[in-house]
Structure formats: structure tokens, C-alpha cells
Scaffold this active site. Sequence first.
Site, mmCIF file in Angstrom:
data_model
loop_
_atom_site.group_PDB
_atom_site.id
_atom_site.type_symbol
_atom_site.label_atom_id
_atom_site.label_comp_id
_atom_site.label_asym_id
_atom_site.label_seq_id
_atom_site.Cartn_x
_atom_site.Cartn_y
_atom_site.Cartn_z
ATOM 1 N N LYS A 52 0.829 -1.205 0.000
ATOM 2 C CA LYS A 52 0.000 0.000 0.000
ATOM 3 C C LYS A 52 0.863 1.255 0.000
ATOM 4 O O LYS A 52 0.649 2.179 0.765
ATOM 5 C CB LYS A 52 -0.940 -0.021 1.204
ATOM 6 C CG LYS A 52 -1.879 -1.216 1.197
ATOM 7 C CD LYS A 52 -2.846 -1.190 2.342
ATOM 8 C CE LYS A 52 -3.740 -2.400 2.435
ATOM 9 N NZ LYS A 52 -4.189 -3.001 1.245
ATOM 10 N N CYS A 53 1.828 1.278 -0.899
ATOM 11 C CA CYS A 53 2.823 2.347 -0.962
ATOM 12 C C CYS A 53 2.777 2.992 -2.350
ATOM 13 O O CYS A 53 2.406 2.338 -3.326
ATOM 14 C CB CYS A 53 4.205 1.727 -0.708
ATOM 15 S SG CYS A 53 5.615 2.825 -0.912
ATOM 16 N N GLY A 54 3.181 4.231 -2.430
ATOM 17 C CA GLY A 54 3.256 4.883 -3.734
ATOM 18 C C GLY A 54 4.217 4.187 -4.678
ATOM 19 O O GLY A 54 4.097 4.294 -5.899
ATOM 20 N N PHE A 55 5.172 3.448 -4.124
ATOM 21 C CA PHE A 55 6.145 2.724 -4.946
ATOM 22 C C PHE A 55 5.697 1.291 -5.271
ATOM 23 O O PHE A 55 6.386 0.572 -5.992
ATOM 24 C CB PHE A 55 7.512 2.675 -4.251
ATOM 25 C CG PHE A 55 8.169 4.006 -4.096
ATOM 26 C CD1 PHE A 55 8.552 4.753 -5.200
ATOM 27 C CD2 PHE A 55 8.411 4.537 -2.834
ATOM 28 C CE1 PHE A 55 9.164 5.992 -5.061
ATOM 29 C CE2 PHE A 55 9.024 5.776 -2.681
ATOM 30 C CZ PHE A 55 9.398 6.506 -3.799
ATOM 31 N N THR A 56 4.552 0.861 -4.754
ATOM 32 C CA THR A 56 4.074 -0.508 -4.974
ATOM 33 C C THR A 56 4.043 -0.907 -6.450
ATOM 34 O O THR A 56 4.376 -2.053 -6.772
ATOM 35 C CB THR A 56 2.702 -0.722 -4.309
ATOM 36 O OG1 THR A 56 2.844 -0.480 -2.898
ATOM 37 C CG2 THR A 56 2.179 -2.129 -4.521
#
Length: 159
Positions: free
Chosen positions: A35-39
Site C-alpha cells: 500500500k505504498c506509492g512505490f508498490t
Amino acid sequence: MSDLYSIPLQAADGSTTSLEEQRGKVLLIVNTASKCGFTPQYRGLEALYNEYQDRGLVVLGFPCNQFGQQEPGGDEEIQQFCELNYGVSFPVYAKLEVNGPDAHPLFVHLKREAPGILGTEGVKWNFTKFLVDREGRVVKRFAPKDKPEALGSEIEQLL
């Protein structure tokens, strides 16, 4: 230098394992989160794995919930998320910690061998990547913002 391959790890199914079966391969070790912007980097990591696995690259994912609580699920949920949303076929291990007093010994080793900017050892955020050569030497640390697609030439130099 401690032996990277003998550090005990927990597989996503709860069994104890190590990187021994990866000895002699080039490794890209990444702390991950769902659940990360980098996912979306999972897509690029899978592409690297598919492109170079026949030449000896193994991408290894290590979920971590230490940054913004962006990996709250259990190990089975994480596996399903990676497979269903990004088609991940590279190994994704059990969730662990990368910083602090409970940092997993693997990440203690990686951080010591490849410090970050200004010599800091702490992992800054999800999707920090460590490139390991065929002899088990940590040769480079990549920041979370470094996209997997940009790592091909550095990986090729080690293959």
C-alpha cells in the site's frame, strides 16, 4: 564478512529457509509494501526477473510494515496481493523489519555492506533495493525512487 547465504529466513509459508539455494546468482533484494506509492514497482521487478532469471538473476521481496504501516496484511494476504495484482513470480518472503532493534539480520548485513547517502545505514523507505553479486558481495544500494527499469545495465554487468 558474514555469510549472507547462511542467515536464517522465514518463507511466506512460515517455514525456515536461507539464501543458500541462491548461492552463485546475482540477487536484487528489496523491502516491499502493498500500500505504498512505490508498490507499482512490483511490475518492474517482475519484468527484471523475467528478463534476466535465465542468466542468473533472482529478485527477492521482503515485505515490511515499518514505513507508514503500508504492509498491514499477513503473509498469505501479501502473497495473494503480489500474484493477483502484479503477477509476481519471484520469491516473496515473510514480513520482517529492516530498521531498529528488531531489524532482521539479513538487512543488518545489507545496510552495513552498502550504506546509504552520507554513510547512513537505515533503510529510508519501502522499495530500497540491494544488488548482490554472484560471490555474495553487496555491490550497491538503490533508493526507493530508483525504478527497476533503470537497473538493467548494472545487473547485466554482474551476470
